[in-house]
Design a protein around this motif. Sequence first.
Motif, PDB file in Angstrom:
ATOM      1  N   ASP A   1       0.835  -1.201   0.000  1.00  0.00           N
ATOM      2  CA  ASP A   1       0.000   0.000   0.000  1.00  0.00           C
ATOM      3  C   ASP A   1       0.871   1.253   0.000  1.00  0.00           C
ATOM      4  OD1 ASP A   1       0.950   0.213   2.632  1.00  0.00           O
ATOM      5  OD2 ASP A   1      -0.978  -0.272   3.543  1.00  0.00           O
ATOM      6  N   ASP A   2       0.245   2.421   0.065  1.00  0.00           N
ATOM      7  CA  ASP A   2       0.971   3.700   0.027  1.00  0.00           C
ATOM      8  C   ASP A   2       2.088   3.738   1.071  1.00  0.00           C
ATOM      9  OD1 ASP A   2      -1.384   4.111  -1.451  1.00  0.00           O
ATOM     10  OD2 ASP A   2      -1.722   6.108  -0.637  1.00  0.00           O
ATOM     11  N   GLN A   3       1.721   3.413   2.296  1.00  0.00           N
ATOM     12  CA  GLN A   3       2.691   3.489   3.387  1.00  0.00           C
ATOM     13  C   GLN A   3       3.864   2.538   3.174  1.00  0.00           C
ATOM     14  OE1 GLN A   3       1.111   2.605   7.271  1.00  0.00           O
ATOM     15  NE2 GLN A   3       3.023   3.100   8.304  1.00  0.00           N
ATOM     16  N   ALA A   4       3.581   1.303   2.794  1.00  0.00           N
ATOM     17  CA  ALA A   4       4.653   0.324   2.591  1.00  0.00           C
ATOM     18  C   ALA A   4       5.579   0.764   1.464  1.00  0.00           C
ATOM     19  CB  ALA A   4       4.067  -1.055   2.294  1.00  0.00           C
ATOM     20  N   LEU A   5       5.010   1.235   0.358  1.00  0.00           N
ATOM     21  CA  LEU A   5       5.840   1.673  -0.769  1.00  0.00           C
ATOM     22  C   LEU A   5       6.734   2.847  -0.365  1.00  0.00           C
ATOM     23  CD1 LEU A   5       3.307   1.381  -3.714  1.00  0.00           C
ATOM     24  CD2 LEU A   5       5.397   0.033  -3.388  1.00  0.00           C
ATOM     25  N   ARG A   6       6.180   3.788   0.376  1.00  0.00           N
ATOM     26  CA  ARG A   6       6.986   4.948   0.798  1.00  0.00           C
ATOM     27  C   ARG A   6       8.068   4.549   1.791  1.00  0.00           C
ATOM     28  NH1 ARG A   6       1.559   8.405   0.513  1.00  0.00           N
ATOM     29  NH2 ARG A   6       1.945   9.408  -1.500  1.00  0.00           N
ATOM     30  N   GLU A   7       7.808   3.564   2.615  1.00  0.00           N
ATOM     31  CA  GLU A   7       8.842   3.066   3.538  1.00  0.00           C
ATOM     32  C   GLU A   7       9.959   2.357   2.779  1.00  0.00           C
ATOM     33  OE1 GLU A   7       9.444   3.505   6.805  1.00  0.00           O
ATOM     34  OE2 GLU A   7       7.798   4.938   6.701  1.00  0.00           O
ATOM     35  N   ILE A   8       9.589   1.627   1.732  1.00  0.00           N
ATOM     36  CA  ILE A   8      10.610   0.972   0.906  1.00  0.00           C
ATOM     37  C   ILE A   8      11.529   2.027   0.295  1.00  0.00           C
ATOM     38  CG2 ILE A   8      10.976  -0.365  -1.217  1.00  0.00           C
ATOM     39  CD1 ILE A   8       8.338  -1.864  -0.498  1.00  0.00           C
ATOM     40  N   VAL A   9      10.960   3.135  -0.169  1.00  0.00           N
ATOM     41  CA  VAL A   9      11.767   4.219  -0.749  1.00  0.00           C
ATOM     42  C   VAL A   9      12.800   4.716   0.260  1.00  0.00           C
ATOM     43  CG1 VAL A   9      11.704   6.621  -1.557  1.00  0.00           C
ATOM     44  CG2 VAL A   9      10.043   4.968  -2.431  1.00  0.00           C
ATOM     45  N   ILE A  10      12.372   4.954   1.484  1.00  0.00           N
ATOM     46  CA  ILE A  10      13.296   5.470   2.507  1.00  0.00           C
ATOM     47  C   ILE A  10      14.418   4.473   2.769  1.00  0.00           C
ATOM     48  CG2 ILE A  10      13.476   6.081   4.957  1.00  0.00           C
ATOM     49  CD1 ILE A  10      10.609   7.309   4.601  1.00  0.00           C
ATOM     50  N   LEU A  11      14.080   3.198   2.871  1.00  0.00           N
ATOM     51  CA  LEU A  11      15.098   2.169   3.102  1.00  0.00           C
ATOM     52  C   LEU A  11      16.062   2.085   1.924  1.00  0.00           C
ATOM     53  CD1 LEU A  11      15.835  -0.034   5.228  1.00  0.00           C
ATOM     54  CD2 LEU A  11      14.570  -1.627   3.782  1.00  0.00           C
ATOM     55  N   VAL A  12      15.515   2.094   0.708  1.00  0.00           N
ATOM     56  CA  VAL A  12      16.347   2.021  -0.491  1.00  0.00           C
ATOM     57  C   VAL A  12      17.303   3.211  -0.556  1.00  0.00           C
ATOM     58  CG1 VAL A  12      16.278   2.222  -3.027  1.00  0.00           C
ATOM     59  CG2 VAL A  12      14.856   0.527  -1.866  1.00  0.00           C
ATOM     60  N   CYS A  13      16.820   4.390  -0.239  1.00  0.00           N
ATOM     61  CA  CYS A  13      17.691   5.579  -0.257  1.00  0.00           C
ATOM     62  C   CYS A  13      18.938   5.367   0.591  1.00  0.00           C
ATOM     63  CB  CYS A  13      16.940   6.803   0.253  1.00  0.00           C
ATOM     64  SG  CYS A  13      15.801   7.517  -0.946  1.00  0.00           S
ATOM     65  N   HIS A  14      18.759   4.734   1.728  1.00  0.00           N
ATOM     66  CA  HIS A  14      19.878   4.565   2.654  1.00  0.00           C
ATOM     67  C   HIS A  14      20.772   3.383   2.328  1.00  0.00           C
ATOM     68  CE1 HIS A  14      17.435   7.450   4.816  1.00  0.00           C
ATOM     69  NE2 HIS A  14      18.546   7.785   5.424  1.00  0.00           N
ATOM     70  N   TYR A  15      20.245   2.374   1.678  1.00  0.00           N
ATOM     71  CA  TYR A  15      21.052   1.196   1.368  1.00  0.00           C
ATOM     72  C   TYR A  15      21.515   1.122  -0.078  1.00  0.00           C
ATOM     73  CZ  TYR A  15      20.560  -0.933   5.928  1.00  0.00           C
ATOM     74  OH  TYR A  15      20.651  -1.194   7.261  1.00  0.00           O
ATOM     75  N   ALA A  16      20.796   1.750  -0.984  1.00  0.00           N
ATOM     76  CA  ALA A  16      21.154   1.663  -2.403  1.00  0.00           C
ATOM     77  C   ALA A  16      21.545   3.016  -2.978  1.00  0.00           C
ATOM     78  CB  ALA A  16      19.992   1.069  -3.205  1.00  0.00           C
ATOM     79  N   GLY A  17      21.539   4.045  -2.152  1.00  0.00           N
ATOM     80  CA  GLY A  17      21.934   5.368  -2.604  1.00  0.00           C
ATOM     81  C   GLY A  17      20.743   6.249  -2.950  1.00  0.00           C
ATOM     82  N   TRP A  18      20.947   7.537  -2.696  1.00  0.00           N
ATOM     83  CA  TRP A  18      19.864   8.493  -2.896  1.00  0.00           C
ATOM     84  C   TRP A  18      19.359   8.548  -4.340  1.00  0.00           C
ATOM     85  CZ3 TRP A  18      18.232   9.768   1.750  1.00  0.00           C
ATOM     86  CH2 TRP A  18      17.138  10.639   1.833  1.00  0.00           C
ATOM     87  N   PRO A  19      20.226   8.533  -5.340  1.00  0.00           N
ATOM     88  CA  PRO A  19      19.709   8.561  -6.714  1.00  0.00           C
ATOM     89  C   PRO A  19      18.800   7.365  -7.035  1.00  0.00           C
ATOM     90  CG  PRO A  19      22.022   9.154  -6.703  1.00  0.00           C
ATOM     91  CD  PRO A  19      21.696   8.654  -5.316  1.00  0.00           C
ATOM     92  N   ASN A  20      19.171   6.171  -6.581  1.00  0.00           N
ATOM     93  CA  ASN A  20      18.323   5.003  -6.815  1.00  0.00           C
ATOM     94  C   ASN A  20      17.011   5.116  -6.048  1.00  0.00           C
ATOM     95  OD1 ASN A  20      20.069   3.734  -8.597  1.00  0.00           O
ATOM     96  ND2 ASN A  20      21.165   2.678  -6.961  1.00  0.00           N
ATOM     97  N   GLY A  21      17.086   5.608  -4.833  1.00  0.00           N
ATOM     98  CA  GLY A  21      15.872   5.812  -4.052  1.00  0.00           C
ATOM     99  C   GLY A  21      14.969   6.868  -4.676  1.00  0.00           C
ATOM    100  N   ALA A  22      15.583   7.914  -5.230  1.00  0.00           N
ATOM    101  CA  ALA A  22      14.800   8.970  -5.879  1.00  0.00           C
ATOM    102  C   ALA A  22      14.089   8.440  -7.120  1.00  0.00           C
ATOM    103  CB  ALA A  22      15.706  10.150  -6.242  1.00  0.00           C
ATOM    104  N   ARG A  23      14.767   7.574  -7.886  1.00  0.00           N
ATOM    105  CA  ARG A  23      14.107   6.970  -9.054  1.00  0.00           C
ATOM    106  C   ARG A  23      12.931   6.104  -8.618  1.00  0.00           C
ATOM    107  NH1 ARG A  23      19.279   7.319 -11.171  1.00  0.00           N
ATOM    108  NH2 ARG A  23      20.030   5.372 -10.284  1.00  0.00           N
TER     109      ARG A  23
END
Length: 135
Positions: free
Chosen positions: A87-109
């Motif tokens: 859902d919305d919340q889960a997807l947005r949480e994945i973005v935050i985690l990805v930003c920190h583990y895969a880098g901000w540009p990947n998280g931004a995409r």
Amino acid sequence: MGKFDGLPEQRRIGLAKMEEVYGFEMTDGEGDFFRYTADHLFGDIWTRPGLSDRDRRLILIGMLAGQGAADVLGIQVPAAYARGELDDQALREIVILVCHYAGWPNGARLNQVVEDTIGKAARAAARAAESAGEE
């Protein structure tokens, strides 16, 4: 009679799973790449016990985001959202985690794909509500 009934069993299983995972109609294809995708990836790997489709999707989204594969994320994220896996919340949480583990540009995409998905669904729901009010 099902639409894949004339095909070999492994192809039928794979195409049915592809439709389930992607959320859109599939047709049979040709060549080795399609065979490995339909028969092996979806007919064998996506149907194995031990992980749910949601589990597989979470892993896949993380790997795709880490690779910066926004094109494939543009298929996987909307499909997961439409199927109610995320859902919305889960997807947005994945973005935050990805930003920190895969880098901000990947998280931004990934964030762009997520917000596009959520926005399109909200607009479609508003249109449906508006149409229902007109009847």
